[in-house]
Design a protein around this motif. Sequence first.
Motif, mmCIF file in Angstrom:
data_model
loop_
_atom_site.group_PDB
_atom_site.id
_atom_site.type_symbol
_atom_site.label_atom_id
_atom_site.label_comp_id
_atom_site.label_asym_id
_atom_site.label_seq_id
_atom_site.Cartn_x
_atom_site.Cartn_y
_atom_site.Cartn_z
ATOM 1 N N LYS A 43 2.793 3.544 -7.021
ATOM 2 C CA LYS A 43 3.034 3.861 -5.628
ATOM 3 C C LYS A 43 1.719 3.866 -4.880
ATOM 4 O O LYS A 43 0.738 4.461 -5.322
ATOM 5 C CB LYS A 43 3.697 5.240 -5.503
ATOM 6 C CG LYS A 43 3.989 5.686 -4.077
ATOM 7 C CD LYS A 43 5.118 4.873 -3.460
ATOM 8 C CE LYS A 43 5.487 5.409 -2.080
ATOM 9 N NZ LYS A 43 6.547 4.590 -1.442
ATOM 10 N N THR A 44 1.669 3.187 -3.751
ATOM 11 C CA THR A 44 0.449 3.142 -2.961
ATOM 12 C C THR A 44 0.573 4.055 -1.741
ATOM 13 O O THR A 44 1.673 4.457 -1.348
ATOM 14 C CB THR A 44 0.142 1.712 -2.495
ATOM 15 O OG1 THR A 44 1.177 1.276 -1.598
ATOM 16 C CG2 THR A 44 0.041 0.760 -3.679
ATOM 17 N N LEU A 45 -0.564 4.353 -1.150
ATOM 18 C CA LEU A 45 -0.616 5.135 0.077
ATOM 19 C C LEU A 45 -0.536 4.187 1.269
ATOM 20 O O LEU A 45 -1.096 3.090 1.242
ATOM 21 C CB LEU A 45 -1.920 5.927 0.141
ATOM 22 C CG LEU A 45 -2.174 6.914 -0.996
ATOM 23 C CD1 LEU A 45 -3.613 7.433 -0.936
ATOM 24 C CD2 LEU A 45 -1.180 8.050 -0.949
ATOM 25 N N LYS A 46 0.146 4.609 2.316
ATOM 26 C CA LYS A 46 0.278 3.781 3.510
ATOM 27 C C LYS A 46 -0.975 3.917 4.366
ATOM 28 O O LYS A 46 -1.323 5.013 4.816
ATOM 29 C CB LYS A 46 1.515 4.197 4.307
ATOM 30 C CG LYS A 46 1.808 3.289 5.493
ATOM 31 C CD LYS A 46 3.093 3.702 6.188
ATOM 32 C CE LYS A 46 3.405 2.784 7.361
ATOM 33 N NZ LYS A 46 4.680 3.180 8.034
ATOM 34 N N PHE A 47 -1.650 2.788 4.539
ATOM 35 C CA PHE A 47 -2.884 2.796 5.328
ATOM 36 C C PHE A 47 -3.118 1.402 5.876
ATOM 37 O O PHE A 47 -2.980 0.408 5.168
ATOM 38 C CB PHE A 47 -4.077 3.211 4.464
ATOM 39 C CG PHE A 47 -5.410 3.095 5.160
ATOM 40 C CD1 PHE A 47 -5.851 4.084 6.017
ATOM 41 C CD2 PHE A 47 -6.214 1.970 4.962
ATOM 42 C CE1 PHE A 47 -7.074 3.972 6.672
ATOM 43 C CE2 PHE A 47 -7.435 1.848 5.608
ATOM 44 C CZ PHE A 47 -7.872 2.851 6.459
ATOM 45 N N GLU A 48 -3.469 1.321 7.149
ATOM 46 C CA GLU A 48 -3.814 0.051 7.763
ATOM 47 C C GLU A 48 -5.076 0.226 8.590
ATOM 48 O O GLU A 48 -5.140 1.103 9.470
ATOM 49 C CB GLU A 48 -2.680 -0.487 8.635
ATOM 50 C CG GLU A 48 -2.974 -1.842 9.233
ATOM 51 C CD GLU A 48 -1.783 -2.458 9.950
ATOM 52 O OE1 GLU A 48 -1.937 -3.577 10.481
ATOM 53 O OE2 GLU A 48 -0.705 -1.828 9.972
ATOM 54 N N PHE A 49 -6.066 -0.573 8.309
ATOM 55 C CA PHE A 49 -7.334 -0.473 9.029
ATOM 56 C C PHE A 49 -7.230 -1.168 10.376
ATOM 57 O O PHE A 49 -6.828 -2.319 10.466
ATOM 58 C CB PHE A 49 -8.462 -1.103 8.211
ATOM 59 C CG PHE A 49 -9.765 -1.203 8.956
ATOM 60 C CD1 PHE A 49 -10.417 -0.056 9.388
ATOM 61 C CD2 PHE A 49 -10.326 -2.442 9.222
ATOM 62 C CE1 PHE A 49 -11.614 -0.144 10.084
ATOM 63 C CE2 PHE A 49 -11.525 -2.537 9.908
ATOM 64 C CZ PHE A 49 -12.174 -1.385 10.331
ATOM 65 N N ASP A 50 -7.607 -0.446 11.425
ATOM 66 C CA ASP A 50 -7.633 -0.991 12.781
ATOM 67 C C ASP A 50 -9.068 -0.886 13.287
ATOM 68 O O ASP A 50 -9.541 0.206 13.592
ATOM 69 C CB ASP A 50 -6.689 -0.210 13.689
ATOM 70 C CG ASP A 50 -6.652 -0.759 15.111
ATOM 71 O OD1 ASP A 50 -7.449 -1.677 15.419
ATOM 72 O OD2 ASP A 50 -5.841 -0.281 15.919
ATOM 73 N N PRO A 51 -9.782 -2.003 13.376
ATOM 74 C CA PRO A 51 -11.183 -1.943 13.787
ATOM 75 C C PRO A 51 -11.390 -1.491 15.226
ATOM 76 O O PRO A 51 -12.508 -1.143 15.613
ATOM 77 C CB PRO A 51 -11.663 -3.388 13.593
ATOM 78 C CG PRO A 51 -10.427 -4.210 13.711
ATOM 79 C CD PRO A 51 -9.328 -3.377 13.127
#
Length: 300
Positions: A43-51
């Motif tokens: 299971k992964t953690l929900k994360f999205e990089f927004d510069p």
Amino acid sequence: MNYVELLILGAGWTSDFLISLLLQNDITFAATTRDGRDRSGYKTLKFEFDPDSEDPSPYRILPDAQTVLITFPIYKSGGSKTLTSLWKETHTESKAAFIQLGSTGIWNGDRTLKSQQRPIWLDRHSKFNAANDRARAEEELLGLSPTVPTTVLDLSGLWGGQRHPRNWVQRVAPSKEALAHKGSIHLIHGVDVARAIIAVHSNFAAASGERWLLTDCRVYDWWDLASAWGGSSPANSSPAGNPSEPSGIVGPQPAWVRELMKESGIHALPRPHSTFDRALDSREFWDTFELSPSKTLLSA
């Protein structure tokens, strides 16, 4: 989980090899994806990089780590500083080091290299295309050292699993003219990428502030590969689905290679390195970390 040894930001193709090796070496880890889906059975953690975002909240769910691996490219100026700053803001006691995965493509298209005598041997110290957005972001990240320990691993052509160069021939050489312009290709297997990441993680002091170039220490010839494989595709692979075990050579590419060899005065394959526009030298990484590539000559 408040602390792991390695945090993978962006669990994509590389993580399929890396997670397996982390488990074998009893290295604790966590990984992220944009939607928090399972990856390699975890299971992964929900994360999205927004510069463009200065919002620290997405970073608060991330565990502290000894090493943070950034697998996705950063193109925007200031993006590397934004990521590390928001990390520090939400992990105030963290001493994390950062590894950015990059591409040897930054050594493509730099006109300052064209005047050098051929073959153009390039290593990690060679001039690269400073106009490349990805290279600029990498330089920004490296500039944070030594205050923030950082390093960049610029990878050559990635292969492994169902991703095999034999399946690329039809795309890169759909015509004799296209094949005529193909020279060298440099590769590294996912297993060796994973081994390199763990080696840096285990000895970050040797890597900090440095950009590294990674290949399997070989220079492959597209004519050689096209002659051996033809325009094979996954559908032409063995019944077991192993693309490294072809069911037969298909397509016109082998005949084109023979014609090109005759026209160019090439007596045997692979061609001499002097015929290529570039050849990459990655020995310094393997020497520094006392490793040897384990997947070479396109071995399974």
